[in-house]
Each structure stands twice: as C-alpha cells, then as structure tokens.
Design a protein around this motif. Structure first.
Motif, PDB file in Angstrom:
ATOM      1  N   SER A 103       0.852  -1.186   0.000  1.00  0.00           N
ATOM      2  CA  SER A 103       0.000   0.000   0.000  1.00  0.00           C
ATOM      3  C   SER A 103       0.880   1.224   0.000  1.00  0.00           C
ATOM      4  O   SER A 103       1.957   1.233   0.585  1.00  0.00           O
ATOM      5  N   PHE A 104       0.401   2.235  -0.622  1.00  0.00           N
ATOM      6  CA  PHE A 104       1.130   3.491  -0.634  1.00  0.00           C
ATOM      7  C   PHE A 104       1.218   4.068   0.754  1.00  0.00           C
ATOM      8  O   PHE A 104       0.233   4.101   1.472  1.00  0.00           O
ATOM      9  N   GLY A 105       2.339   4.560   1.063  1.00  0.00           N
ATOM     10  CA  GLY A 105       2.458   5.376   2.258  1.00  0.00           C
ATOM     11  C   GLY A 105       2.285   4.649   3.562  1.00  0.00           C
ATOM     12  O   GLY A 105       2.314   5.271   4.610  1.00  0.00           O
ATOM     13  N   LEU A 106       2.126   3.319   3.498  1.00  0.00           N
ATOM     14  CA  LEU A 106       1.896   2.625   4.757  1.00  0.00           C
ATOM     15  C   LEU A 106       3.143   2.681   5.634  1.00  0.00           C
ATOM     16  O   LEU A 106       3.049   2.849   6.849  1.00  0.00           O
ATOM     17  N   ASP A 107       4.284   2.572   5.024  1.00  0.00           N
ATOM     18  CA  ASP A 107       5.524   2.642   5.801  1.00  0.00           C
ATOM     19  C   ASP A 107       5.660   3.996   6.485  1.00  0.00           C
ATOM     20  O   ASP A 107       6.086   4.078   7.631  1.00  0.00           O
ATOM     21  N   GLU A 108       5.276   5.042   5.764  1.00  0.00           N
ATOM     22  CA  GLU A 108       5.389   6.375   6.364  1.00  0.00           C
ATOM     23  C   GLU A 108       4.410   6.510   7.524  1.00  0.00           C
ATOM     24  O   GLU A 108       4.724   7.097   8.552  1.00  0.00           O
ATOM     25  N   VAL A 109       3.211   5.951   7.309  1.00  0.00           N
ATOM     26  CA  VAL A 109       2.218   6.036   8.378  1.00  0.00           C
ATOM     27  C   VAL A 109       2.718   5.314   9.620  1.00  0.00           C
ATOM     28  O   VAL A 109       2.498   5.769  10.742  1.00  0.00           O
ATOM     29  N   MET A 110       3.424   4.214   9.375  1.00  0.00           N
ATOM     30  CA  MET A 110       3.947   3.451  10.511  1.00  0.00           C
ATOM     31  C   MET A 110       4.841   4.318  11.386  1.00  0.00           C
ATOM     32  O   MET A 110       4.867   4.166  12.601  1.00  0.00           O
ATOM     33  N   ILE A 297      -7.195   8.490  -1.565  1.00  0.00           N
ATOM     34  CA  ILE A 297      -6.607   8.884  -2.849  1.00  0.00           C
ATOM     35  C   ILE A 297      -5.155   9.220  -2.599  1.00  0.00           C
ATOM     36  O   ILE A 297      -4.852  10.072  -1.758  1.00  0.00           O
ATOM     37  N   SER A 298      -4.296   8.533  -3.296  1.00  0.00           N
ATOM     38  CA  SER A 298      -2.870   8.820  -3.126  1.00  0.00           C
ATOM     39  C   SER A 298      -2.290   9.314  -4.425  1.00  0.00           C
ATOM     40  O   SER A 298      -2.704   8.889  -5.499  1.00  0.00           O
ATOM     41  N   LYS A 299      -1.351  10.199  -4.263  1.00  0.00           N
ATOM     42  CA  LYS A 299      -0.661  10.683  -5.477  1.00  0.00           C
ATOM     43  C   LYS A 299       0.815  10.726  -5.160  1.00  0.00           C
ATOM     44  O   LYS A 299       1.236  11.378  -4.189  1.00  0.00           O
ATOM     45  N   GLU A 300       1.546  10.005  -5.979  1.00  0.00           N
ATOM     46  CA  GLU A 300       2.991  10.087  -5.821  1.00  0.00           C
ATOM     47  C   GLU A 300       3.438  11.248  -6.699  1.00  0.00           C
ATOM     48  O   GLU A 300       3.492  11.133  -7.912  1.00  0.00           O
ATOM     49  N   ILE A 301       3.691  12.359  -6.057  1.00  0.00           N
ATOM     50  CA  ILE A 301       4.014  13.555  -6.824  1.00  0.00           C
ATOM     51  C   ILE A 301       5.352  13.365  -7.538  1.00  0.00           C
ATOM     52  O   ILE A 301       5.498  13.632  -8.709  1.00  0.00           O
ATOM     53  N   ASN A 302       6.311  12.959  -6.770  1.00  0.00           N
ATOM     54  CA  ASN A 302       7.567  12.540  -7.385  1.00  0.00           C
ATOM     55  C   ASN A 302       8.240  11.605  -6.396  1.00  0.00           C
ATOM     56  O   ASN A 302       7.605  11.157  -5.438  1.00  0.00           O
ATOM     57  N   GLU A 303       9.521  11.310  -6.610  1.00  0.00           N
ATOM     58  CA  GLU A 303      10.170  10.360  -5.718  1.00  0.00           C
ATOM     59  C   GLU A 303      10.203  10.840  -4.288  1.00  0.00           C
ATOM     60  O   GLU A 303      10.326  10.068  -3.360  1.00  0.00           O
ATOM     61  N   ARG A 304      10.107  12.128  -4.092  1.00  0.00           N
ATOM     62  CA  ARG A 304      10.304  12.656  -2.758  1.00  0.00           C
ATOM     63  C   ARG A 304       8.992  12.989  -2.048  1.00  0.00           C
ATOM     64  O   ARG A 304       8.962  13.108  -0.840  1.00  0.00           O
ATOM     65  N   HIS A 305       7.949  13.201  -2.850  1.00  0.00           N
ATOM     66  CA  HIS A 305       6.715  13.654  -2.221  1.00  0.00           C
ATOM     67  C   HIS A 305       5.570  12.695  -2.497  1.00  0.00           C
ATOM     68  O   HIS A 305       5.378  12.291  -3.636  1.00  0.00           O
ATOM     69  N   SER A 364      -8.321  13.101   6.489  1.00  0.00           N
ATOM     70  CA  SER A 364      -6.962  13.588   6.722  1.00  0.00           C
ATOM     71  C   SER A 364      -6.189  13.620   5.429  1.00  0.00           C
ATOM     72  O   SER A 364      -6.392  12.817   4.521  1.00  0.00           O
ATOM     73  N   LEU A 365      -5.344  14.601   5.398  1.00  0.00           N
ATOM     74  CA  LEU A 365      -4.470  14.771   4.244  1.00  0.00           C
ATOM     75  C   LEU A 365      -3.071  14.520   4.764  1.00  0.00           C
ATOM     76  O   LEU A 365      -2.586  15.213   5.658  1.00  0.00           O
ATOM     77  N   ASN A 366      -2.435  13.512   4.221  1.00  0.00           N
ATOM     78  CA  ASN A 366      -1.089  13.150   4.688  1.00  0.00           C
ATOM     79  C   ASN A 366      -0.073  13.489   3.622  1.00  0.00           C
ATOM     80  O   ASN A 366      -0.265  13.207   2.443  1.00  0.00           O
ATOM     81  N   HIS A 367       0.975  14.093   4.080  1.00  0.00           N
ATOM     82  CA  HIS A 367       2.036  14.449   3.150  1.00  0.00           C
ATOM     83  C   HIS A 367       3.334  13.852   3.651  1.00  0.00           C
ATOM     84  O   HIS A 367       3.694  14.005   4.818  1.00  0.00           O
ATOM     85  N   TYR A 368       4.015  13.152   2.798  1.00  0.00           N
ATOM     86  CA  TYR A 368       5.310  12.561   3.158  1.00  0.00           C
ATOM     87  C   TYR A 368       6.369  13.161   2.255  1.00  0.00           C
ATOM     88  O   TYR A 368       6.249  13.140   1.035  1.00  0.00           O
ATOM     89  N   TRP A 369       7.357  13.691   2.909  1.00  0.00           N
ATOM     90  CA  TRP A 369       8.396  14.392   2.148  1.00  0.00           C
ATOM     91  C   TRP A 369       9.742  13.796   2.522  1.00  0.00           C
ATOM     92  O   TRP A 369      10.195  13.942   3.653  1.00  0.00           O
ATOM     93  N   ASP A 370      10.342  13.132   1.538  1.00  0.00           N
ATOM     94  CA  ASP A 370      11.701  12.640   1.728  1.00  0.00           C
ATOM     95  C   ASP A 370      12.629  13.800   1.451  1.00  0.00           C
ATOM     96  O   ASP A 370      13.049  14.026   0.310  1.00  0.00           O
ATOM     97  N   ILE A 371      12.918  14.544   2.466  1.00  0.00           N
ATOM     98  CA  ILE A 371      13.710  15.757   2.250  1.00  0.00           C
ATOM     99  C   ILE A 371      15.108  15.393   1.752  1.00  0.00           C
ATOM    100  O   ILE A 371      15.639  16.007   0.845  1.00  0.00           O
TER     101      ILE A 371
END
Lengths: 851, 472
Positions: A103-110, A297-305, A364-371
């Motif tokens: 699933s998308f983003g599950l690791d980040e949610v963890m 709804i998930s959107k992989e904006i790019n590799e980082r977002h 909820s709107l979740n944003h994950y940013w691999d800075i």
C-alpha cells in the motif's frame, strides 16, 4: 484448581495432533525476511517457483526450504506486502529479503503512528494484522478482537452496536490512548473513546497494535494503561476489488465492496470501500443500522513527495441497553440475558427509549516528504466532524418511561416493554399543559481539526532525532432537543434565559445548550540510538490545553459572561527506554517514564456553571516502569514483562457553598492507584500448519491510600465540611485482574484454516466510584464470578472461475456460557449489584469474492 | 484418527468452560425469596358471604359490626388468595347487616332424637317412640349427655305425646347443678300492656296508667319478658304520655343484657300491608317483603327523600310450620335512598376495611399508602433549605426531584429521610391519630431511579418514627 485442570486438559488435547512432514532431499536454501523497517516477518510464505515446495518463516523471520534443483527462484510473499522474487543457487543463504508494503504510504504512516518494531522498540507489544481481524472479528465489537492480548478486558457493555469498551491494565478509555494513523482520537473533553463513532473501522484496519504501558508514541497522549494504535489501509498498489456479504445471528446482515484502481499512469491511486450493516441485535431493543465508507486517494508527486487524502466514517443508529438490572430481574424476565428495560412499543412498533445515532467522518491529508537521505517529514492535517447523540428520557414524569412511578405499572407484563401508547394517551389528555414525559436526545456534535507533523533526521548512523508539533482545535456543541413528544402538544422548558417558558416541539433545544472549546498544542522530541545489539530512546513532550465554555442557556445572549475566559493547563512528560538483544534469540527491554496530564474539561466547570470555575484543578501524575524479556526461536516466540504504574491524584473536586452563596471548589489530592503485574504471552508452532498461542496476565491493581478527615475551609477560614475517601487496598474494579487465553490455529487442509480460542477471566470486581466510599465499614465491592469463553472460526479459500473466494464462519461463545461481563457495585452484595449479562452464542457466516 | 482428536479437543475445552454463574444463582436462591406480593381488592358478593364461617353472616349477607368483619375476613382473604404473602395488602368492600338479626336461642348444642334413641330408652319411650313426660326427657338427656358442663343448654328436637297426639317439638333443656330443667325463651312476641301491668309497676306508671319515658318501658319489659335473649323483639302496644296520652305500637329489641331499644318507625301498619296487597299483616316470605317494601316506601312514605336517607323496617313473615297464636317471625330490613329509588342497605352500604399480610396471615391494617408527589418534594426543599447538615441534600433534591441514596456527599441518610417524611406527612395529614401508620413511597436515586418505601407510625410525641414490621 478448576482453571489449572482445564488448561491442562486443553493443552493435552491440542498437543496430541500429529502431522507428517515432508521428506525430500536436495538443495537447502535459507534466509531471513524482514519488512521495510527491519522488523522480522514470521509466517511469510516462501515458495520455490514452479513447484509446490514451500515453507513459512519462523519466529526469527528465518526460513529453510528444500529444492530438488540446484538453482531457481524463490517467491516470497506475505499479506500486506508486495511479493518478491529472489534467485538462489546452491545450498546457502540468500541473505535478508526486505519486503515492501503493498500500500502506498503505509511505511510512512507506521512512523507517524509510532508502530513498534520487534526487538528494537522497548515496549510490550501485541500486533494484530488485518487477516486475523477479518477471520476473528465476526459480529463482535471492534475492541473485542483484542481479547487475547495480555492486560485487555473488553466487553460489549449493554450490548448495543458500537457500545463496547476496552480496559487496558485496569484503566478505562480515559487512560488509554487510541490513535488512528498516529492521530489521537480520545474525546477532547472527556478523554473517552466511543467505538460507535468508528463503526466502519474494522473493514479499513490494516493492522492494530496494542502497546502496553507508556508506549512508543512520541506525541503527548494519555497512555497510562497503554496505547491502541490503529493503522488503516491506504491505497492498494494493485488494481482490483472485492464484494462481500455476511449474515449472522439475530438478523445480522452486512454487504460490502472494495475497489482499487491501483497505481494509474497519472500517478494517482484510488481505493474506496463501503458497507452496510444492519440487524436486530442480540439484546432486545438493540436494532441497528450502519453505513460505512472509506476513500483514499494517493498521489505520488515525485520520488520525494507523496500525498494521500483519506476520508472514512460510518453513519449509524442503534438501539441501546443503557440501564443495568439486578441478576434476579434477568432471571425472572422471560427474556433472560436479552432483557432490556430501555425500549417500548408505540403503535405496535419497537421504539428505542435509549438509542444512539452518530456520524463522525474523519478526513486527513497526509504528506510525506523525503527531504533527503537522512531526513524526512511526515505531516497530517486532519478534520473530523461528529454529529449525533443519544436519546433518553425527559420531563417531570420521565419516570413513567423507566417504570418508576410508585403504585403504577407502565410495562406490558412483568419485565415487559414500556407501554408507550399509554404514555401517549396520558400526554394527550394533558391537552394544553403539554407533555410531562418525552424522549429527548442529548446531542454532542463536535468538530475538530489539527495538524500533526513529525520530522525525522538521522544525526549519525546510529542516532536519530525526531521532533514535531501537534496542534488541534476542538469545539464540542452540547444540547438537548426534543426528539419525541409522545403525544403531547408541546414540551414546556424553562431552562433558557434567552427564551423562557419555551413551548418546545420536536427538534427544539431544551435543558441545556453549551459549547466546550479546547485548544491544544503540543511539542515533542525524541532521540533514538541504535547500534549493534542496543537500541535506546529518550523522549520529552509538553502540551498546552486551553478550555473555554460558552453557555447559551444560562446566560443571556447579550451577556459577555456567556463565554468564559480561557483556562489553561500545562502538561508534560518524559520517558526513556532501551532494548538489548543478547543474541538472535533473546532480548530484554526496560522503559520508564513520568508524565503529568491536564485535568479534564469537567473538572474545570464541575457544576456546569460558567461563573463557578475550578481554575486550580490539578494535573494527574503518572509514573511507570517496565521490564521485559523476549525469546524468539524457530518454533517458539515468548514474551514476559513486569510493570508498575502509579496513577496519582485522580481528579477529585469537592463543591461547597461560600457564605455569600457562590460556589467554590476544593481539589482533593491523594486519590492514588497502583497498577502492577506480570504479563506473559507465547506463540508456539510445532509444525507449519499448526500454531498455539497463549497468554497469562496477572494484575495487582488497587487503590492505595485513604483520604481521611480532610477539612474543607471557606474564605472565612471556617471548616465547611470534612472529606473522607476510604479506599486503601480496595481493588480496582471493572476489569479482570487475571486473564488468560489459549488458542490454536490449524490448517486443516491447504486452503482451510480452523481457529479455536479460549479466554478465561478472573478477579473482576463490580464497578464503584472511589469518591463515594466515605464509610469505614462498607463491604468491599462484589467480586463477579469468573468465566471462560470459547470462540471458533473456520475459513476456506477456493476459486469460482477466476475469482478468489473466501468463506468464513465464526462462532463466539460456542458453549453459550451464561456470564456477567459488567457490574456496578451496590453495597458489596450479589443480589443488589446492577449488571449486564454477556451475550450467548453468536455466529456469522460471510463470503468475500475478489476480482 | 484426526476426528477423534478434534472431538477430544472440544471435550477438553468444554470441561473448562462450564457454568460460571451456578454458585451465584444458588446464593441468590438461598436468600429467602419473598412470597408473591400483591395488592388485591374484594367486593363481597353473595357467594363470598356464604364462605364466611358464621351462619348469621352468611344468611344475612352482611356483618353485624366492624369487629366481626375484622375477625372473619382474614380467613376469606387467605382462601381467595392463597399465593399472596408478606407485605401484600388487601381492601375488602363489604356490607353491614344493619340492625338486628333474628333472635336466636343461645344453645350449646342442638340434638334431634332418633328412633334408635327412643328404643334405647326402653319402657314406654321405646314402645311408643316418643316422650310423654319431663322425667323421660331428663332420663334421655342424662344418657345422651353424661357429663355436661354446668349451664349447658341443649336444643332438643323430639316427639312429645301431650295426651292427645304425638307432636314434633323443639325444647330447650339446661343442666344446672346436676339437674336438667326445661327453659323457654321469648324470641319475638306481641303484647298489649294491660291495666294490671301498669299497676304492678308501681310509682307513676301505676298512678297514671301509662308510660312516660323509655326507662319505664325498659323496666316493664325486663320484668315481663324474663326469658328474652339477645335480639329478642317485642311488638308492644301501650299508652304513652308525652303531653297527651296516645296509644302507640312500637317494636323493642333486647340487647341480651338489660336494655330494650326502641326501633323507631320500623313498624308496618295493617293499612300498609293492605296497601301492599297483603290480606294479612305479614308477608309470606322474605323475598316478597324485599321486593315490595322499596317500591312501597318510595310511593308512599317519603316523597321528599334525599339521597342517603335511611329507613328501617321490621316486618312480619308468616311461617306455616309454627304453631300457636304467634305464627309470624320478625325480620328486619334497612333501606337506603340512592336519589331515585330505595335499595336494601346491604347492597349499597359497602364499607371498606384494609388488611395486610404479615407473613403468616392477613391482619386488619390501618396503614395508609402514600406516594410522594412533586409538591411534597417542593415542600421538603422549602422546609430544609438552610437547615444544618442538609445543604448538599437539599440542593440535589431541588435539582433532580428524588432522594440521592448512593452514599456520596449529597446522599440522604435514613435519619434525614425520616425528617423529610415527617415534613410531608404532618403537612398532608394533620389530623392523623397516634398509632396511625403510613407507608411512604418516594423516588430515590441509587444508580438509576428507584422507588423506595418506608413504613412509619405516628408516636406519642406527634412525630413519625420508623415502624419495624418484624417486631410485630
């Protein structure tokens, strides 16, 4: 003695199963499987591609598979993760295979959710995956699925849909932090969790983790008993879906579907699911209806977002059994355990006098940013809006609705339903005087929105720093409204100074109307060290709580005192822990912490009067220490831990009148409780197809001190009253201090799984309010009879054409044991206690077709 | 093999999960389950009167007085409601048989002489099958009643040969001082006072040849009718002076001791009987009288009768089995006007008596059940506001309208409740007598609204105190 014999009997029976293993010679390939956080994955599937040769990883995440060929491919798979293929050549190890979640983003949610990692996070942990929830939940209340976790006591309470409750280590939901995807969902004013608000949660949970004691959460949460960490599904990577339908006892029916687009070319992935559940309920008068939905709804904006929007909720209405009755009343009633005094007949229709309807979508709107390689930022912005409430009785003659008018009988038959038609006729006869008995609804709408942001950065290879902010604004809107006039022309209400002597009709507000506003801000920081065999952390948090109260009924709209000043309280906490892995099999951990928690809203305005503010309400103080040991061998995983939690200064507010008539408050300190105990759980897998699980939880939870002769002194230095709270050594009530469980999971045939679980509860005391124990010679609260329950589930997978189909059948309380799950103490005797009986045998049968 | 093991597994588990509530249920059963408690109301019907263990009550379809009702009704309640037990309450609506039942001889035993008895006597008695002298009767009595108590009175039914023919007779024989003597009784008599009677009285009665007050009549009747029994009725015709001398005919009833009571207006005159279609001044039976009298009364007597008016009659019913000059019997009827017609009193005069079950039997109970109403709670709040030690309680009562009994700071103790009960009862029932019991019921709160009842009794100092039933 009985318990020991029975445990031995069960163990003996289960241990006599035999299975014959395979006997093939050839290449032996070994390896370890972990998830993307480094957690070992026991039970992962290893298959030699193109053959039927397979095995499962053991509790160390290790596997050893035999192949006829010298080289080939292994397919590694596990539910919730994307399957991976690995080449092998010769008899050797293929190393560590890391699986990514499907699933998308599950690791980040963890991470946001502070999900504990085995043999690294120094907390006592039990995890339940979606597959097990789907297998075992059935028609039970959501918290009941955690029954076999140490320290848990979960019941259905009155038995209404969603009315269940869970206590962890003897603490009720005020003192247990429940989080969904890392966001705490305990009510901002009362601290409690109402599971009926989350009726659709079971369908969308991907994993549920109970962290006992202080827990690993970085955010300031009331984890006195522990935290229940629920992580929902996000968006499935694969396209597809399923439809499901179930039926069960007492007219239970559920229809659901789930659809995922998978990752589309434009980078979006959408998953939606919905379900309708309805039924009559096991208890009389608890008919229910719920529609639940989930959109992600998930959107992989790019590799980082990555951006993910999720919304889920359930609109439900259900009849309730709010009133408890004496044991003799249940015995004498024809309906036995199903007896419910809170409903009646009106014109031949079942009418709920106590019912609840609520709809609380959470968006909820979740944003994950691999800075960067070392730093990432997870942010969740969320909004939740709850609307609905619970009904009850109102009016001067509301006692008619509970059949408490001396000399009169408002029930149809002994212990029968309330004769609402009679009350309607009487209200009608009152003519211009309006109704004297009505059904009113206590509405508790609320909306809250907030932001939770966590920054994680690796300072060095071994040191990680996390920090973040957690802010939230909440408004609770509380009022009562007329929901059924029961035949009268109107209902007279004189509680609103802005509209005195109101002739209220259905939907009009009566009794009270006030808002509670809570502003919350928290900061937290955590430092983690992880090198070789040692992992340790230290975390500190601080929180600010601001309360405000607006009273629309007691104060004129023109009066600025309608809105109180903001009362602020500061809370803070610090905790730390370390985990040391002796070798690949054993580890030990320790954690310790102290935190102070701001008083609840109700302690600040104890008399619901804006002018009577208890601004000096005291923080509660919690100290906890825990030590644990874990063992992971090929076939056995076991944990044992010992804990000690001191809960001091439970809020105790004494109200008295000053000479000038104003109300004043005294905050009594010293109502303390000590919860300590030992918890043991194990998982034993003698063969691939057979797993035994079990746990024993021994608690020693008591109130520790008497409060004697505390003088309450008013402004004139006069002693107004003396407070005595005599609770020393009285056991903590309303949760089983001794629980044990034994379970078996057997793959009867390759696609068929059978589970049988036995749970035993002992040392449960009938609930009492410590504040009410003023006399020295009062009896100890009544000790409820201990009981044991057996549940079973059977699942079979097969295909219909191209579609994978699963049928699951579940039966709870297989032996229809009669038992009392909840009791309220009245003087320490069985005959006076007010109880709820637990449900008898219930079952459900469901089918799910995947496409 | 696998199947056997599965079964074994389930059996093992079954052993483990047997009935957890068994002991609790046993514990609850051991607490003496109260008998069914009920509240009943009975309105006496003719069948109910027949059940009463008293011939007169059964015959008259009414009780003579309150004490008799209190004595006889418990047995009826017990037989009608055998399932009800302690703390049940009952209300019985019953009627009085107003006025005087028929006089009857207070014999100890009644005996009808049989053929065998005559034969056993031997001699002439056996030969003729009857008695012809007092000695024979006495001899028989000595045989039949060998050890009678002193004063023992037998009502004997026998055949007597009076010299002409054998006749059926009813005689009364009393055993006094080892001897049997025959006694006669006057039950209902008619008499006209003669000149000699006046003279024999002496005093003013002799001087004037008439009576001028009740006492004189009383003395006369006592002297004349020495064999009168309780309820004996005498229809006396006499001269009475109350300013002028009138000849009056009135009915007097004997109380069994020494008092004769004038039954005013009770007589039905010959003209009245004629008007009711009777050829003779009597009715042929009770039923006829009861049918005709109400109508007659309405038509003739009281055209200005108002509801509740009462009229007593004594009338004569002809009894063909009687011999001699007096072949009528007096019967008494009591009529009440209901606004449109006259009804027999026993049909309209229900009186109510309350009973309570004390665990063993029904006892007359004057306990009044009283349920508190909102006005009572308001009164308590008013009276106790500001009272020492009641601050929290009064506030709580004012808010919630019930007594908090949870044991917390605003909880009412039993002593405080008694104070509140006193306020309410003294205000509502200022005229209650000492010893009056009340069962006060009121709403309380103890984890839910619960109705609580407390029994109190008004003591000598004018205050209500708790009444402990178990002490009774």
């Amino acid at each position: 003695m009985k318990k020991i014999t029975s445990l031995v009997a069960v163990l003996f029976c289960m241990a006599t199963f035999t299975v014959f293993g395979q006997d093939v010679a050839g290449t032996v390939v070994t390896g370890i499987v972990t998830d993307n956080q480094g957690s070992l994955l026991p039970g992962a599937n290893i298959l030699v591609k193109g053959t039927s040769n397979g095995t499962l990883t053991d509790f160390n995440g290790r596997f050893s598979v035999e192949s006829k060929e010298q080289s080939g491919t292994l397919v590694v798979s596990y539910i919730g993760f994307a399957a991976k293929e690995v080449q092998f050549a010769g008899s050797k190890s293929v190393g560590t295979i890391v699986l990514e979640s499907d699933s998308f983003g599950l690791d980040e949610v963890m991470i946001v959710a502070s999900v504990a990692v085995d043999r690294k996070t120094p907390v006592a942990v039990s995890t339940l995956k979606a597959e097990e929830i789907a297998l075992k939940l059935g028609t039970q209340e959501f918290p009941e699925v955690l029954k076999s976790t140490p320290g848990v006591y979960a019941t259905k309470s009155g038995g209404g849909f969603g009315d269940g409750r869970i206590n962890l280590r003897g603490f009720n939901s005020e003192n247990v932090a429940v989080m969904i995807n890392g966001v705490p969902i305990n009510d901002m004013e009362t601290g409690r969790v109402f599971w009926s608000n989350w009726a659709g949660l079971s369908d969308v949970t991907s994993s549920m983790q109970v962290q006992r004691g202080l827990g690993a959460s970085k955010v300031a949460v009331p984890s006195i008993g522990g935290t229940i960490n629920i992580v929902t599904r996000t968006t499935d990577v694969e396209k597809g879906g399923n439809v499901s339908m179930s039926t069960g006892n007492d007219g239970y029916q559920k229809y659901g579907f789930s659809l995922s687009t998978g990752l589309m070319d434009n980078g979006y992935a959408v998953s939606i699911s919905g379900a309708k559940t309805f039924g009559e309920g096991y208890v009389d008068g608890t008919e229910f209806d719920a529609v639940s939905y989930f959109v992600n709804i998930s959107k992989e904006i790019n590799e980082r977002h990555t951006l993910a929007l999720s919304a889920f909720g359930a609109k439900q209405t259900h009849g309730q059994r709010q009133s408890r009755s004496r044991i003799e009343d249940y015995r004498q009633s024809e309906r036995g355990r199903k007896y419910n005094p809170d409903w009646g007949f009106k014109q031949g229709q079942v009418t709920h006098i106590e019912n609840n309807e609520f709809h609380k979508p959470q968006i909820s709107l979740n944003h994950y940013w691999d800075i960067s390689d070392r730093t990432d930022l997870s942010t969740a912005i969320y909004y939740s809006n709850g609307s609905g409430g619970g009904s009850g009785t109102g009016g001067d003659e509301r006692d008619k609705l509970t059949n408490n008018i001396p000399g009169e009988d408002y029930r149809i038959g002994a212990f029968g339903p309330i004769d609402l038609d009679r009350i309607v006729a009487e209200n009608r006869a009152r003519g211009a005087n309006g109704s004297s008995a009505i059904i009113r609804k206590s509405v508790n709408n609320h909306n809250w929105y907030g932001l939770l942001s966590t920054l994680k950065t690796s300072l060095t290879d071994h040191l990680t720093l996390l920090g973040g902010v957690d802010v939230r604004r909440y408004r609770g809107i509380h009022f009562r409204e007329v929901s059924d006039l029961l035949g009268g022309q109107y209902f007279l209400d004189d509680n609103d100074v802005n509209n005195p002597n109101k002739a209220a009709r259905v939907g009009d507000k009566i009794d009270f109307h006030n808002d509670g506003i809570v502003n919350w801000g928290g900061l937290f920081t955590q430092l983690e060290y992880d090198k070789d065999n040692l992992a340790a952390f230290v975390s500190v948090n601080a929180s600010y709580t601001g309360y405000k109260r607006i009273d629309f009924f007691d104060k004129l709209d023109s009066d600025p005192a309608q809105e109180t000043d903001r009362e602020t309280f500061i809370g803070f906490g610090a905790k730390g822990g370390a985990n040391y892995n002796f070798d690949e099999y054993q580890n030990v951990f320790v954690n310790v912490g102290y935190f102070e928690r701001a008083p609840f809203f109700r302690s600040v305005w104890p008399t619901f009067d804006n002018d009577a503010v208890n601004a000096e309400a005291e923080n509660q103080k919690i100290f906890s220490a825990e030590i644990g040991y874990g063992l992971r061998t090929e076939k056995l995983a076991a944990n044992i831990n010992v804990y000690r939690t001191e809960w001091n200064d439970r809020t105790e507010v004494f109200t008295f009148q000053q000479a000038d008539g104003t109300q004043a408050f005294a905050n009594i300190l010293g109502v303390n409780a000590l919860h300590q105990g030992v918890e043991f759980d194990f998982s034993y897998k003698p063969f691939d197809i057979l797993t035994f699980t079990g746990m024993v939880s021994v608690g020693d939870w008591t109130w520790t001190d008497d409060i004697e002769n505390v003088n309450i002194i008013n402004e004139e230095q006069e002693v107004v009253d003396t407070v005595n709270i005599l609770i020393e050594d009285i056991p903590v009530a309303d949760a089983a201090q001794f629980t044990s469980a034994l379970g078996m999971r057997l793959e009867v045939m390759p696609e068929t799984t059978l589970t049988v679980d036995y749970n035993y509860y002992d040392r449960i005391y009938a609930d009492f309010d410590p504040s009410d124990r003023n006399t020295a010679d009062a009896l100890d609260p009544w000790q409820m009879p201990s009981y044991g329950l057996v549940d079973a589930a059977l699942r079979h997978n097969f295909t219909i054409g191209d579609f994978e189909t699963t049928i699951t059948g579940r039966m709870n309380n297989v032996f229809d044991t009669e038992y009392i799950s909840d009791a309220q103490d009245r003087g320490g005797l069985a005959q006076d206690a007010l109880v709820w009986f637990g449900a008898g045998r219930t079952f459900s049968l469901g089918a799910k077709i995947k496409f | 093999m696998k199947k056997i093991l599965y079964i074994l597994a389930f059996v093992g588990v079954a052993v483990a999960s047997c009935d957890p509530l068994e002991e609790t249920f046993e514990e609850l059963d051991a607490i003496s389950n109260p008998d069914q408690v009920g509240e009943v109301e009975v309105t006496m019907t003719d069948d109910d009167y027949d059940e009463i263990d008293n011939e007169l009550v059964a015959a008259n379809k009414g009780f003579a007085d309150l004490d008799q009702a209190k004595e006889l009704l418990p047995a009826l309640l017990a037989s009608k409601f055998p399932g009800l037990g302690k703390q049940s309450t009952g209300i019985v609506n019953y009627g009085f048989f107003k006025g005087f039942p028929a006089a009857s001889v207070p014999f100890d035993e009644n005996y009808e002489v049989t053929e065998e008895d005559y034969e056993a006597q031997g001699g002439n008695v056996a030969k003729f099958g009857n008695f012809s002298s007092l000695e024979q009767i006495v001899a028989f009595l000595n045989t039949q009643f060998p050890t009678p108590a002193d004063g023992f009175l037998v009502e004997l039914e026998y055949v007597f040969f009076d010299g002409n023919s054998p006749r059926d007779r009813v005689g009364y024989f009393r055993y006094t001082a080892s001897d049997w003597t025959e006694e006669s009784f006057e039950l209902n008599e008619k008499y006209t006072v003669t000149e000699e009677d006046y003279e024999a009285q002496g005093g003013n009665v002799a001087n004037f040849g008439n009576f001028s007050d009740q006492e004189q009549i009383n003395t006369f009747l006592n002297s004349k009718f020495t064999n009168a029994v309780q309820h004996t009725v005498v229809k006396l015709t006499y001269d009475f002076f109350d300013g002028q001398v009138n000849e009056l005919t009135n009915v007097f009833q004997f109380d069994g001791a020494s008092t004769w009571t004038l039954k005013d207006g009770a007589l039905i005159s010959i003209d009245d009987y004629e008007a009711m279609g009777e050829n003779f001044p009597n009715f042929s039976d009770q039923e006829e009288a009861e049918n005709k009298l109400p109508i007659y009364l309405k038509n003739t007597f009281d055209q200005f009768a108002v509801e509740g008016d009462v009229h007593e009659f004594i009338y004569e019913v002809f009894n063909s089995s009687l011999t001699g000059s007096n072949r009528t019997e007096y019967t008494y009827v009591h009529l009440v006007f209901d606004g449109s017609q006259w009804n027999l009193s026993r049909d309209v005069l229900p009186t109510t008596l309350s009973f309570a079950h004390d665990g063993t039997k029904w006892v007359p109970d004057n306990t009044v059940n009283y349920d508190f109403v909102s006005a009572d709670f308001d009164l308590i709040v008013e009276e106790l506001t500001g009272a020492d030690g009641f601050e929290n309680q009064v506030g709580n009562l004012d808010n919630f309208g019930n007594f908090n009994r949870t044991g917390g700071s605003s909880s009412w103790s039993d002593a405080q409740l008694l104070e509140a009960i006193n306020i309410v009862l003294l205000a509502n029932f200022p005229d209650a007598e000492i010893g009056q019991k009340y069962n006060a019921s009121f709403a309380t709160f103890n984890s839910g609204v619960v109705v609580e009842s407390k029994k109190v009794v008004l003591n000598d100092s004018g205050r209500y105190e708790f009444f402990d039933e178990s002490a009774n």
